[in-house]
Design a protein around this motif. Structure first.
Motif, mmCIF file in Angstrom:
data_model
loop_
_atom_site.group_PDB
_atom_site.id
_atom_site.type_symbol
_atom_site.label_atom_id
_atom_site.label_comp_id
_atom_site.label_asym_id
_atom_site.label_seq_id
_atom_site.Cartn_x
_atom_site.Cartn_y
_atom_site.Cartn_z
ATOM 1 N N SER A 266 42.194 47.915 32.714
ATOM 2 C CA SER A 266 42.707 47.040 32.342
ATOM 3 C C SER A 266 43.678 47.019 33.391
ATOM 4 C CB SER A 266 42.676 46.880 30.453
ATOM 5 O OG SER A 266 43.711 48.168 30.680
ATOM 6 N N SER A 267 44.486 45.935 33.338
ATOM 7 C CA SER A 267 46.103 45.599 34.543
ATOM 8 C C SER A 267 46.930 45.668 33.276
ATOM 9 C CB SER A 267 45.868 44.204 35.120
ATOM 10 O OG SER A 267 45.706 43.416 34.231
ATOM 11 N N VAL A 268 48.012 46.000 34.299
ATOM 12 C CA VAL A 268 48.759 46.066 33.219
ATOM 13 C C VAL A 268 49.983 45.110 33.021
ATOM 14 C CG1 VAL A 268 51.292 47.828 33.825
ATOM 15 C CG2 VAL A 268 49.395 48.882 34.030
ATOM 16 N N PRO A 269 50.021 44.619 32.052
ATOM 17 C CA PRO A 269 50.665 42.996 31.897
ATOM 18 C C PRO A 269 51.694 43.198 32.659
ATOM 19 C CG PRO A 269 50.552 44.295 29.701
ATOM 20 C CD PRO A 269 50.377 45.207 30.920
ATOM 21 N N ILE A 270 52.111 42.041 33.128
ATOM 22 C CA ILE A 270 52.971 41.760 33.791
ATOM 23 C C ILE A 270 54.963 40.863 33.086
ATOM 24 C CG2 ILE A 270 54.077 40.088 36.676
ATOM 25 C CD1 ILE A 270 51.342 40.912 37.573
ATOM 26 N N THR A 271 55.757 41.416 32.894
ATOM 27 C CA THR A 271 56.880 41.049 32.433
ATOM 28 C C THR A 271 57.955 40.837 33.066
ATOM 29 O OG1 THR A 271 57.262 42.921 31.621
ATOM 30 C CG2 THR A 271 55.362 41.897 30.775
ATOM 31 N N CYS B 210 56.226 41.334 41.573
ATOM 32 C CA CYS B 210 56.195 41.563 40.269
ATOM 33 C C CYS B 210 56.455 44.117 40.242
ATOM 34 C CB CYS B 210 55.480 41.582 39.361
ATOM 35 S SG CYS B 210 53.312 42.077 40.323
ATOM 36 N N TYR B 211 55.995 44.533 38.723
ATOM 37 C CA TYR B 211 56.337 45.919 38.830
ATOM 38 C C TYR B 211 57.340 46.180 38.966
ATOM 39 C CZ TYR B 211 51.321 44.870 37.166
ATOM 40 O OH TYR B 211 49.712 44.963 37.291
ATOM 41 N N LYS C 82 51.754 50.166 41.881
ATOM 42 C CA LYS C 82 51.151 49.808 39.735
ATOM 43 C C LYS C 82 52.685 50.502 39.087
ATOM 44 C CE LYS C 82 47.108 50.945 37.816
ATOM 45 N NZ LYS C 82 46.145 50.465 37.120
ATOM 46 N N LYS D 259 46.807 40.875 41.240
ATOM 47 C CA LYS D 259 45.417 40.878 40.141
ATOM 48 C C LYS D 259 43.744 40.335 40.894
ATOM 49 C CE LYS D 259 47.499 39.371 37.199
ATOM 50 N NZ LYS D 259 47.665 40.460 35.348
ATOM 51 N N GLU E 74 45.068 34.341 36.559
ATOM 52 C CA GLU E 74 46.457 35.356 35.768
ATOM 53 C C GLU E 74 46.775 35.392 36.388
ATOM 54 O OE1 GLU E 74 44.095 38.969 35.590
ATOM 55 O OE2 GLU E 74 42.594 38.695 33.836
#
Length: 458
Positions: free
Chosen positions: A311-316, A234-235, A105, A251, A277
């Motif tokens: 907390s997880s990093v938001p996936i955008t 992602c990421y 990540k 996740k 999520e």
């Protein structure tokens, strides 16, 4: 209280004290008690972690698996009971600016140190996976690590790579859903496990179990997607110019990272969190859903550990897995300021697009050749997306396509078109003469009209 009751009470108190003090070492049997599930576990945990791809553009699969190893290791599963299969061409890849460093990540820790190299390179095969999982004595005699589980033990399997209808990919071949489920059933009959949990990250991964995994053999499985859709990467990392993880995988991994103890979260709760999520695909569950009531600790380790993150990093930036090579090439071209290099990268992007169009056009021609054999239009075969109903027919045509038309391990983009053979076989109703006509026609057509390129179709 009489003597027998008193002894029973003292035994119960002692058992709870043993569990709560975490005084046992990592290589001892785990005794796990969860008040909600009222379930005792007095056995070993075995794990098999598989990254089925290679190449820098597939960085994320090995990053997922290395991260999974760190989760299990941190929660007390000893290395002798964790089997890792990965090509191992990422950590020290020429494109890696930090040799020996893999992250899963953005700004994440190095998940590579300590990862066992049980099966690497050409040893990462479906055959070795199934043999290692089932404790094959011949493989063990060659000095390879295999699962040595018994009827009281739990097995955790995690796989991350590409997939398609009824199969998951390895670097040089594929594992069929029917083969995997057959081995699991055989292991159940041989009492080689008490309970088994399987997590699969791959496109169409639901097709590995849908209609195949029995509900009465003590296996609980979850998948990144249903039987007819992609999973998502992602990421994206600007420094590494590749994707670091896959949505479903990060996740569940980040959920396990966020907990001191995995004893107080059930598998079902983790599934619900991951399903909620993972908003890019439809996460599925199969098999014996009652196992979902068990704590995660019975499959990922019972030792109390430090939280890695809260907390997880938001996936955008999630993208379909099959689009990753295309997007990486486009990003590399856009980032380059040197005009000469930009032209080179533009040609590379055009090459990927042209090769994909060549493959697509070739498959369309194959479909047109076999379409008259069934009562279905070309559009029904080309545009439909059905689940596998005629598995024997489908597996035969998949092999013809792989062996005679496009080798799937060389040309992974071809995995995107196996669905047309699912559709054809369903319309054929398994008619043997129709299937044989299709086999002969495909073989002859590909031999005559498809000249295999010496460049990979990604």
């Amino acid at each position: 209280m009489n003597f027998i009751q008193d002894q029973s009470y003292l035994f119960s108190v002692a058992l709870l004290l043993i569990v709560s003090t975490n005084s046992f070492t990592a290589d001892q049997n785990i005794i796990d008690v969860d008040n909600r599930s009222q379930t005792y576990f007095n056995g070993n945990i075995w794990a098999v972690l598989v990254a089925g791809s290679n190449g820098w553009f597939n960085y994320r699969h090995q990053a997922d698996v290395c991260h999974a190893y760190q989760v299990l290791h941190r929660h007390g599963i000893p290395d002798e009971r964790i089997i890792v299969m990965m090509y191992d061409d990422i950590a020290n890849n020429s494109e890696n600016p930090i040799p020996g460093f893999i992250r899963n990540k953005p700004h994440g820790p190095n998940v590579y140190p300590g990862v066992p190299k049980d099966y690497t390179g050409e040893d990462v095969t479906p055959e070795n996976f199934l043999s290692a999982l089932s404790g094959d004595e011949h493989l063990e005699a060659r000095g390879k690590k295999v699962v040595k589980s018994g009827p009281n033990d739990h097995i955790f399997i995690y796989f991350s790579d590409h997939g398609s209808d009824g199969l998951i990919a390895f670097p040089s071949s594929e594992l069929l859903a029917s083969q995997f489920n057959k081995v699991i059933l055989k292991m159940h009959r041989q009492r080689k496990y008490g309970k088994m949990v399987v997590y699969i990250e791959a496109c169409e991964s639901g097709s590995m179990f849908d209609g195949l995994l029995r509900k009465n053999i003590n296996v609980f499985a979850t998948t990144a997607s249903n039987s007819t859709e992609s999973s998502y990467a992602c990421y994206f990392d600007n420094e590494l110019q590749t994707y670091l993880g896959d949505v479903y995988s990060v996740k569940w991994l980040e959920d396990s990272d966020s907990r001191h103890s995995l004893r107080h979260e059930t598998l079902q709760k983790q599934f619900v969190i991951v399903k909620k999520e993972t908003n890019t695909s439809h996460v599925q569950e199969f098999g014996d859903l009652r196992i979902g009531k068990l704590p995660v600790s019975q499959f990922q380790g019972s030792k109390i550990s430090e939280k890695i993150s809260t907390s997880s990093v938001p996936i955008t930036d999630a993208v379909r897995s099959e689009d990753v090579p295309l997007i990486l090439a486009a990003r590399k071209m856009a980032k380059e300021k040197n005009e000469t290099l930009k032209i080179i990268y533009r040609k590379k992007l055009d090459e990927i697009l042209n090769l994909r169009e060549f493959l697509k056009s070739s498959v369309r021609k194959i479909v047109k050749e076999i379409q008259p054999f069934v009562n279905a239009s070309f559009d029904a075969l080309w545009n439909g997306k059905q689940k596998i109903k005629q598995r024997e027919c489908y597996e035969l045509l998949y092999r013809v396509f792989d062996n005679r038309c496009f080798d799937l391990s060389t040309h992974p983009y071809a995995l995107r078109y196996l669905y047309v053979f699912v559709n054809f076989c369903n319309f054929s109703n398994g008619n043997a003469s129709v299937v044989e006509l299709a086999r002969i026609t495909m073989t002859q057509f590909c031999a005559k009209h498809i000249i295999d390129t010496n460049k990979r179709i990604l």
